[in-house]
Motif scaffolding. Structure first.
Motif, PDB file in Angstrom:
ATOM      1  N   LEU A   1       0.816  -1.210   0.000  1.00 33.35           N
ATOM      2  CA  LEU A   1       0.000   0.000   0.000  1.00 33.35           C
ATOM      3  C   LEU A   1       0.854   1.267   0.000  1.00 33.35           C
ATOM      4  O   LEU A   1       0.452   2.296  -0.552  1.00 33.35           O
ATOM      5  CB  LEU A   1      -0.931  -0.014   1.212  1.00 33.35           C
ATOM      6  CG  LEU A   1      -2.031   1.045   1.258  1.00 33.35           C
ATOM      7  CD1 LEU A   1      -2.875   1.043  -0.007  1.00 33.35           C
ATOM      8  CD2 LEU A   1      -2.911   0.835   2.485  1.00 33.35           C
TER       9      LEU A   1
ATOM     10  N   ILE B   1       1.635   2.125  -3.535  1.00 30.29           N
ATOM     11  CA  ILE B   1       0.441   2.603  -4.231  1.00 30.29           C
ATOM     12  C   ILE B   1       0.131   4.044  -3.856  1.00 30.29           C
ATOM     13  O   ILE B   1      -0.151   4.886  -4.715  1.00 30.29           O
ATOM     14  CB  ILE B   1      -0.762   1.686  -3.908  1.00 30.29           C
ATOM     15  CG1 ILE B   1      -0.557   0.307  -4.544  1.00 30.29           C
ATOM     16  CG2 ILE B   1      -2.073   2.312  -4.389  1.00 30.29           C
ATOM     17  CD1 ILE B   1      -1.617  -0.704  -4.193  1.00 30.29           C
TER      18      ILE B   1
ATOM     19  N   LEU C   1      -6.720   6.586  -6.464  1.00 29.39           N
ATOM     20  CA  LEU C   1      -7.400   5.850  -5.400  1.00 29.39           C
ATOM     21  C   LEU C   1      -8.762   6.488  -5.174  1.00 29.39           C
ATOM     22  O   LEU C   1      -8.883   7.526  -4.530  1.00 29.39           O
ATOM     23  CB  LEU C   1      -6.573   5.888  -4.107  1.00 29.39           C
ATOM     24  CG  LEU C   1      -5.446   4.864  -3.967  1.00 29.39           C
ATOM     25  CD1 LEU C   1      -4.667   5.107  -2.685  1.00 29.39           C
ATOM     26  CD2 LEU C   1      -6.004   3.443  -3.962  1.00 29.39           C
TER      27      LEU C   1
ATOM     28  N   HIS D   1     -12.056   2.282  -3.704  1.00 33.58           N
ATOM     29  CA  HIS D   1     -10.804   1.573  -3.434  1.00 33.58           C
ATOM     30  C   HIS D   1     -10.440   1.672  -1.959  1.00 33.58           C
ATOM     31  O   HIS D   1     -10.051   0.681  -1.336  1.00 33.58           O
ATOM     32  CB  HIS D   1      -9.665   2.151  -4.281  1.00 33.58           C
ATOM     33  CG  HIS D   1      -9.845   1.979  -5.749  1.00 33.58           C
ATOM     34  ND1 HIS D   1      -9.612   2.986  -6.666  1.00 33.58           N
ATOM     35  CD2 HIS D   1     -10.257   0.908  -6.472  1.00 33.58           C
ATOM     36  CE1 HIS D   1      -9.844   2.551  -7.881  1.00 33.58           C
ATOM     37  NE2 HIS D   1     -10.254   1.288  -7.801  1.00 33.58           N
TER      38      HIS D   1
ATOM     39  N   ILE E   1     -10.112  -1.611   0.528  1.00 37.43           N
ATOM     40  CA  ILE E   1      -8.838  -1.920   1.178  1.00 37.43           C
ATOM     41  C   ILE E   1      -8.965  -1.796   2.692  1.00 37.43           C
ATOM     42  O   ILE E   1      -8.523  -2.672   3.444  1.00 37.43           O
ATOM     43  CB  ILE E   1      -7.724  -1.004   0.643  1.00 37.43           C
ATOM     44  CG1 ILE E   1      -7.434  -1.330  -0.825  1.00 37.43           C
ATOM     45  CG2 ILE E   1      -6.448  -1.155   1.478  1.00 37.43           C
ATOM     46  CD1 ILE E   1      -6.483  -0.362  -1.504  1.00 37.43           C
TER      47      ILE E   1
ATOM     48  N   ILE F   1      -0.673  -5.763  -1.291  1.00 39.56           N
ATOM     49  CA  ILE F   1      -1.808  -5.618  -2.203  1.00 39.56           C
ATOM     50  C   ILE F   1      -1.551  -6.457  -3.444  1.00 39.56           C
ATOM     51  O   ILE F   1      -0.502  -6.334  -4.088  1.00 39.56           O
ATOM     52  CB  ILE F   1      -2.021  -4.146  -2.612  1.00 39.56           C
ATOM     53  CG1 ILE F   1      -2.191  -3.252  -1.382  1.00 39.56           C
ATOM     54  CG2 ILE F   1      -3.229  -4.025  -3.539  1.00 39.56           C
ATOM     55  CD1 ILE F   1      -3.457  -3.504  -0.584  1.00 39.56           C
TER      56      ILE F   1
ATOM     57  N   GLU G   1      -2.855  -8.014  -7.342  1.00 36.19           N
ATOM     58  CA  GLU G   1      -3.341  -7.368  -8.563  1.00 36.19           C
ATOM     59  C   GLU G   1      -4.850  -7.170  -8.556  1.00 36.19           C
ATOM     60  O   GLU G   1      -5.361  -6.249  -9.213  1.00 36.19           O
ATOM     61  CB  GLU G   1      -2.936  -8.204  -9.783  1.00 36.19           C
ATOM     62  CG  GLU G   1      -1.430  -8.212 -10.036  1.00 36.19           C
ATOM     63  CD  GLU G   1      -1.069  -9.004 -11.281  1.00 36.19           C
ATOM     64  OE1 GLU G   1      -2.004  -9.595 -11.880  1.00 36.19           O
ATOM     65  OE2 GLU G   1       0.112  -9.023 -11.655  1.00 36.19           O
ATOM     66  N   ASP G   2      -5.582  -8.017  -7.841  1.00 35.00           N
ATOM     67  CA  ASP G   2      -7.044  -7.870  -7.801  1.00 35.00           C
ATOM     68  C   ASP G   2      -7.497  -7.022  -6.613  1.00 35.00           C
ATOM     69  O   ASP G   2      -8.669  -7.048  -6.240  1.00 35.00           O
ATOM     70  CB  ASP G   2      -7.725  -9.236  -7.752  1.00 35.00           C
ATOM     71  CG  ASP G   2      -7.378 -10.030  -6.505  1.00 35.00           C
ATOM     72  OD1 ASP G   2      -6.532  -9.561  -5.712  1.00 35.00           O
ATOM     73  OD2 ASP G   2      -7.954 -11.122  -6.316  1.00 35.00           O
ATOM     74  N   CYS G   3      -6.557  -6.272  -6.017  1.00 35.23           N
ATOM     75  CA  CYS G   3      -6.849  -5.330  -4.928  1.00 35.23           C
ATOM     76  C   CYS G   3      -7.132  -6.034  -3.598  1.00 35.23           C
ATOM     77  O   CYS G   3      -7.700  -5.448  -2.687  1.00 35.23           O
ATOM     78  CB  CYS G   3      -8.011  -4.408  -5.287  1.00 35.23           C
ATOM     79  SG  CYS G   3      -7.950  -2.789  -4.447  1.00 35.23           S
ATOM     80  N   SER G   4      -6.745  -7.289  -3.497  1.00 37.78           N
ATOM     81  CA  SER G   4      -6.869  -7.981  -2.214  1.00 37.78           C
ATOM     82  C   SER G   4      -5.752  -7.510  -1.287  1.00 37.78           C
ATOM     83  O   SER G   4      -4.609  -7.337  -1.712  1.00 37.78           O
ATOM     84  CB  SER G   4      -6.778  -9.497  -2.397  1.00 37.78           C
ATOM     85  OG  SER G   4      -7.859  -9.979  -3.157  1.00 37.78           O
ATOM     86  N   ALA G   5      -6.095  -7.318  -0.022  1.00 38.33           N
ATOM     87  CA  ALA G   5      -5.129  -6.815   0.960  1.00 38.33           C
ATOM     88  C   ALA G   5      -4.785  -7.902   1.965  1.00 38.33           C
ATOM     89  O   ALA G   5      -5.659  -8.670   2.388  1.00 38.33           O
ATOM     90  CB  ALA G   5      -5.701  -5.594   1.679  1.00 38.33           C
TER      91      ALA G   5
END
Length: 406
Positions: free
Chosen positions: A135, A138, A146, A150, A154, A182, A184-188
């Motif tokens: 993060l 990003i 963002l 998003h 997150i 993070i 690629e599919d925005c999973s944290a």
């Protein structure tokens, strides 16, 4: 320049000697040298590439697990048993990673050493899932927009993972953007448990975590803090995702605490009297009488979603007894699109630091050696339960690989 060679001199790595030593056979090990650091890894790990995420406690490489066709992150601990403190940190990190099983918390894929014999066990490598980025990167990449959705997604995942961690009786103590992986599919995923402690631990100190994300009770050295110290850190992360700059960039811990108080105001006398240290009490009494400021007045938050402003108002409270906890945060209207109590699992049982139960009976000069043996026991147990010949490719699993992702 990176070079690799087969290291056939390590007797403990051969199947015959491994069996004689009482632990599962290991594949052959390769020796890899990078920037003066020698790596010794099982041959199943290919294409090792040093990542720019090395910290004070170890160097990290990405690699491909040839048995599973999955990319992983391998951390070589730089000094796992150099001192009592290092040995405690190593033992705690291994114990926590073998315990964690949650989608939003990093989990252990493998742990190994090139020599598991009792006398020569000195090196340790920890293998986890490889995330695309963190993060912190990003937030600093201004070309990546963002949006509020998003930030919501997150932040929800961070709280979801934190609910599991807290239910196990653990306080992370070092939540910051760099410790949120993070994909690629925005999973944290919450990572790095090197500073984590049990909530009822007597060894908690005030000087932990990256300064900008510390809760005021830690900065003030009020040592008996609780789980909501992590919640404060998440509030700092949420605000930073929105404004794209740290909320409390203090120059030192005194300046940091002053910046906190300029937002939340000076606490009342009843709160000041509860502080554990007279020095902390004198510090508060000597400050200007800061009045609480609205979160919506912070530069960059003026036009933020009213719901996130309300959530931050409930997070940035100096009294930990009044600060919102993880459960209430998940149920907050800001996360109404995601909140599902039936899909926010908790730990099956509390985490126990079994390796520390007898530590107070061990003389300090012998504690490092004691902990080294305890870590070895954990590694042997993991290797026995997770042999390399049982590793599978993703398509070999039914439905999903729960052992890796849950």
């Amino acid at each position: 320049m990176m070079s690799a060679s087969s290291d056939s001199s390590m007797a403990s790595s051969s199947p015959e000697n491994a069996a004689q030593a009482g632990h599962p056979p290991e594949p052959k090990f390769n020796s890899i040298e990078q920037s003066g650091t020698k790596w010794q890894t099982p041959s199943i790990y290919e294409n090792l590439t040093v990542l720019p995420t090395a910290g004070a406690f170890g160097q990290v490489c990405s690699a491909l697990n040839s048995l599973t066709d999955r990319e992983v992150a391998i951390k070589k601990l730089s000094r796992p048993f150099q001192s009592n403190m290092d040995a405690k940190r190593t033992c705690r990190e291994v114990s926590l990673l073998t315990y964690m099983r949650h989608e939003n918390v990093i989990s252990l894929v493998d742990v190994f050493s090139p020599d598991l014999s009792e006398d020569n066990f000195r090196e340790l490598y920890i293998v986890t899932q490889l995330a695309g980025t963190d993060l912190n990167r990003i937030v600093k990449t201004r070309s990546l927009e963002l949006e509020n959705s998003h930030v919501q997604f997150i932040a929800y995942q961070i709280f979801r993972g934190l609910k599991y961690i807290h239910s196990a009786g653990i306080i992370h103590r070092d939540l910051k953007p760099a410790n949120i992986a993070i994909t690629e599919d925005c999973s944290a995923k919450i990572i790095d448990f090197g500073l984590a402690r049990l909530a009822d631990s007597d060894s908690m100190t005030g000087y932990v975590s990256t300064r900008w994300y510390r809760a005021p009770e830690i900065l003030a050295n009020w040592t008996h803090y609780n789980h909501t110290s992590d919640v404060w850190s998440v509030g700092c992360i949420i605000a930073e995702m929105i404004t794209r700059q740290p909320l409390f960039p203090g120059h030192d811990h005194i300046d940091q605490l002053k910046k906190n108080l300029q937002l939340i105001g000076i606490p009342d006398q009843e709160f000041i009297d509860k502080l554990a240290l007279p020095a902390a009490q004198r510090f508060f009494e000597g400050l200007p009488r800061y009045e609480r400021t609205k979160v919506s007045n912070i530069h960059g938050l003026e036009d933020a979603d009213e719901r996130v402003i309300d959530l931050l108002e409930k997070i940035f409270v100096i009294d930990t007894g009044s600060r919102i906890n993880v459960g209430a945060a998940l149920a907050h209207p800001y996360f109404s699109d995601y909140h599902d109590p039936d899909d926010e699992p908790v730990a099956e049982h509390p985490f126990e630091e079994k390796y520390l139960l007898d530590l107070d009976k061990i003389q300090p000069k012998n504690q490092c050696e004691y902990l080294r043996k305890k870590v070895r026991e954990q590694v042997l147990a993991w290797r026995a339960d997770n042999p390399y010949n049982a590793m599978k490719k993703p398509q070999d699993y039914n439905l999903e690989d729960k052992s890796r992702s849950s």
